[in-house]
Design an enzyme around this catalytic site. Structure first.
Site, PDB file in Angstrom:
ATOM      1  N   LYS A  37       0.840  -1.205   0.000  1.00  0.00           N
ATOM      2  CA  LYS A  37       0.000   0.000   0.000  1.00  0.00           C
ATOM      3  C   LYS A  37       0.874   1.253   0.000  1.00  0.00           C
ATOM      4  CE  LYS A  37      -0.167  -0.159   5.068  1.00  0.00           C
ATOM      5  NZ  LYS A  37      -0.973  -0.610   6.229  1.00  0.00           N
ATOM      6  N   ARG A 136     -10.157  -0.077  15.471  1.00  0.00           N
ATOM      7  CA  ARG A 136     -10.089   0.651  14.202  1.00  0.00           C
ATOM      8  C   ARG A 136     -11.070  -0.028  13.259  1.00  0.00           C
ATOM      9  NH1 ARG A 136      -4.360   1.228  11.030  1.00  0.00           N
ATOM     10  NH2 ARG A 136      -5.079  -0.715  10.106  1.00  0.00           N
ATOM     11  N   ARG A 224       0.858 -10.687   7.304  1.00  0.00           N
ATOM     12  CA  ARG A 224       0.816  -9.497   6.442  1.00  0.00           C
ATOM     13  C   ARG A 224       2.021  -8.624   6.784  1.00  0.00           C
ATOM     14  NH1 ARG A 224      -4.151  -9.603   8.957  1.00  0.00           N
ATOM     15  NH2 ARG A 224      -3.624  -7.642   9.986  1.00  0.00           N
ATOM     16  N   TYR A 270      15.140  30.409   7.346  1.00  0.00           N
ATOM     17  CA  TYR A 270      14.004  31.144   7.909  1.00  0.00           C
ATOM     18  C   TYR A 270      14.037  31.175   9.436  1.00  0.00           C
ATOM     19  CZ  TYR A 270      11.627  30.851   3.351  1.00  0.00           C
ATOM     20  OH  TYR A 270      11.278  30.960   2.035  1.00  0.00           O
ATOM     21  N   CYS A 317      13.246  24.134   4.684  1.00  0.00           N
ATOM     22  CA  CYS A 317      12.321  24.908   3.854  1.00  0.00           C
ATOM     23  C   CYS A 317      11.548  23.972   2.926  1.00  0.00           C
ATOM     24  CB  CYS A 317      13.091  25.932   3.036  1.00  0.00           C
ATOM     25  SG  CYS A 317      14.250  26.901   4.020  1.00  0.00           S
ATOM     26  N   ASP A 319      11.861  23.479  -0.272  1.00  0.00           N
ATOM     27  CA  ASP A 319      12.653  22.825  -1.318  1.00  0.00           C
ATOM     28  C   ASP A 319      14.107  22.584  -0.946  1.00  0.00           C
ATOM     29  OD1 ASP A 319      10.395  23.379  -3.089  1.00  0.00           O
ATOM     30  OD2 ASP A 319      11.099  25.447  -2.939  1.00  0.00           O
TER      31      ASP A 319
HETATM   32  C1  LIG Z   1      -0.300  -1.619   6.888  1.00  0.00           C
HETATM   33  C2  LIG Z   1      -0.931  -2.878   7.372  1.00  0.00           C
HETATM   34  C3  LIG Z   1      -0.171  -4.042   7.565  1.00  0.00           C
HETATM   35  C4  LIG Z   1       1.343  -4.051   7.505  1.00  0.00           C
HETATM   36  O1  LIG Z   1       1.840  -3.516   8.706  1.00  0.00           O
HETATM   37  P1  LIG Z   1       3.424  -3.471   8.971  1.00  0.00           P
HETATM   38  O2  LIG Z   1       3.504  -3.029  10.379  1.00  0.00           O
HETATM   39  O3  LIG Z   1       3.978  -2.485   8.014  1.00  0.00           O
HETATM   40  O4  LIG Z   1       3.931  -4.841   8.736  1.00  0.00           O
HETATM   41  C5  LIG Z   1      -0.821  -5.213   7.875  1.00  0.00           C
HETATM   42  N1  LIG Z   1      -2.176  -5.244   7.987  1.00  0.00           N
HETATM   43  C6  LIG Z   1      -2.930  -4.141   7.844  1.00  0.00           C
HETATM   44  C7  LIG Z   1      -4.399  -4.237   8.004  1.00  0.00           C
HETATM   45  C8  LIG Z   1      -2.344  -2.918   7.540  1.00  0.00           C
HETATM   46  O5  LIG Z   1      -3.102  -1.828   7.420  1.00  0.00           O
END
Ligand SMILES: *Cc1c(COP(=O)(O)O)cnc(C)c1O
Length: 381
Positions: A37, A136, A224, A270, A317, A319
């Site tokens: 992602k 979540r 995952r 700045y 800044c 850039d």
């Molecule tokens: C982003 C995400 C992951 C991966 O998490 P990492 O900590 O980067 O391994 C796995 N599952 C879900 C639902 C996520 O949103």
């Protein structure tokens, strides 16, 4: 680094491949879903996906249907892809037509998915998500039985096949956090309930990178893995990426745009938040917050120039930023490394996260579109 390049993010695809190989070993019997992602955490969606598949990932995971379709459009046709974040009226039909697995968090989502499948005379492959304590996405535990019942009905109707039951951990990066054991227990119970009433998911999945590396009980059938495939440690308080055997894939570098001698007492950038305390040389680096360099790195961000670690002088800044290089003979065009694998004295994305009060995820993901990605270690297939 090519002499004509202002700045670049160099991505070593060999590192991604070998990180995935290592993670596959750590996953044991579980398969690895590479999470790509957010443009592969800033490393490039398609390039990261291909390298991860070459390294042995058998699934790809993304947040949005758009990301999944972009993968399919570039010819990644075989591997399973799961997309898990949707809004009402999502492009379910396009996802199904492209053979993308989708997630359902609620009965309304499941109904939309079933309707899209019915209108295409196909069956959707669905992963039901239960919220076991992250707070979540996913169905809260009290709504889980209703979601499972709706899925059974959709299976009977022929519009849906439940291929996965899954959840996500809140604190896998804090070993021993009591929520981890609670979530594991809640997940087992939710899976058992779904199987008791007749669902037969192919894969049960819970672990992210931290779960994969620090919570072996969370592996189930599929893990995952996101951050770790890019070589960054998801558990920096426990083990660095080097200690985990991972290689950071991205190097962010630029070429010095200008050097100049200035006297003591010179205000820099700045707000004059840095003032020289002696006669010195300033080097101008052509990267700024529009490129993803956090403004909070003002006066704290680490860089490597001329073989030495130094700190940004004054305000970052849009850039550009400035580095006080003292009396060292730094020349225009010389390479400046903001972060990389850390093997040649350069800072790492984790160092940047610590300097700016964030996590390495954000450092690599926030890189702007203006920074070209250049790739090494590509396989010509
Ligand atoms: C982003 C995400 C992951 C991966 O998490 P990492 O900590 O980067 O391994 C796995 N599952 C879900 C639902 C996520 O949103």
């Amino acid at each position: 680094m090519d002499a004509s390049v202002r700045a670049e993010a160099y991505v070593d695809l060999t590192a991604i491949r070998s990180n995935v190989e290592l993670l596959r070993e750590r996953a044991g019997d579980a398969e690895v879903m590479a999470i790509v992602k957010a443009d592969g955490y800033g490393h490039g969606l398609v390039q990261s996906a291909r390298a991860a598949l070459e390294g042995g990932a058998s699934w790809l995971g993304v947040s949005t249907v758009d990301e999944a379709l972009a993968l399919r459009d570039t010819g990644i046709t075989e591997p399973r892809i799961l997309s898990w974040l949707a809004v009402p009226g999502e492009r379910w039909g396009d996802a199904l037509a492209a053979g993308v697995d989708v997630a359902a968090y609620s009965t309304w989502q499941l109904a939309e998915i079933a309707e899209a499948a019915a209108s295409r005379a196909t069956r959707a492959r669905v992963h039901l998500k239960v919220d076991t304590g992250l707070g979540r996405g996913g169905a809260p535990l009290r709504e889980w039985p209703a979601l499972v019942d709706a899925a059974l009905a959709a299976e009977a109707e022929g519009t849906v096949t439940v291929v996965g039951v899954w959840s996500h951990l809140a604190c896998a990066d804090e070993p021993g956090h009591p929520s981890v054991a609670r979530q594991l227990a809640a997940f087992r119970e939710a899976v058992a309930f779904a199987e008791r009433v007749g669902l037969r998911p192919e894969v049960r999945h819970l672990a992210n990178s931290a779960g994969l590396l620090a919570v072996p009980d969370s592996h189930f059938d599929l893990v995952r893995a996101g951050l770790a495939i890019y070589g960054l440690s998801p558990i920096p308080s426990v083990a660095s990426s080097a200690e985990l055997g991972l290689t950071p894939a991205m190097t962010l570098r630029a070429r010095v745009a200008l050097v100049k001698r200035v006297p003591a007492g010179e205000g820099v950038s700045y707000g004059h938040r840095y003032v020289t305390d002696r006669e010195t040389t300033l080097a101008l680096v052509p990267l700024g917050y529009a490129d993803g360099v956090p403004r909070s790195a003002s006066n704290v961000g680490p860089v490597l120039i001329g073989g030495r670690r130094r700190t940004i002088a004054g305000t970052v800044c849009m850039d550009q930023f400035v580095v006080d290089v003292g009396d060292d003979p730094i020349a225009e065009g010389e390479e400046v490394v903001l972060f990389g694998p850390g093997t040649s004295g350069e800072p790492t994305a984790q160092d940047w996260a610590e300097a700016t009060g964030t996590i390495s995820y954000e450092i690599v993901t926030r890189l702007g579109a203006r920074v070209p990605r250049h790739y090494g270690g590509e396989r010509s297939s």
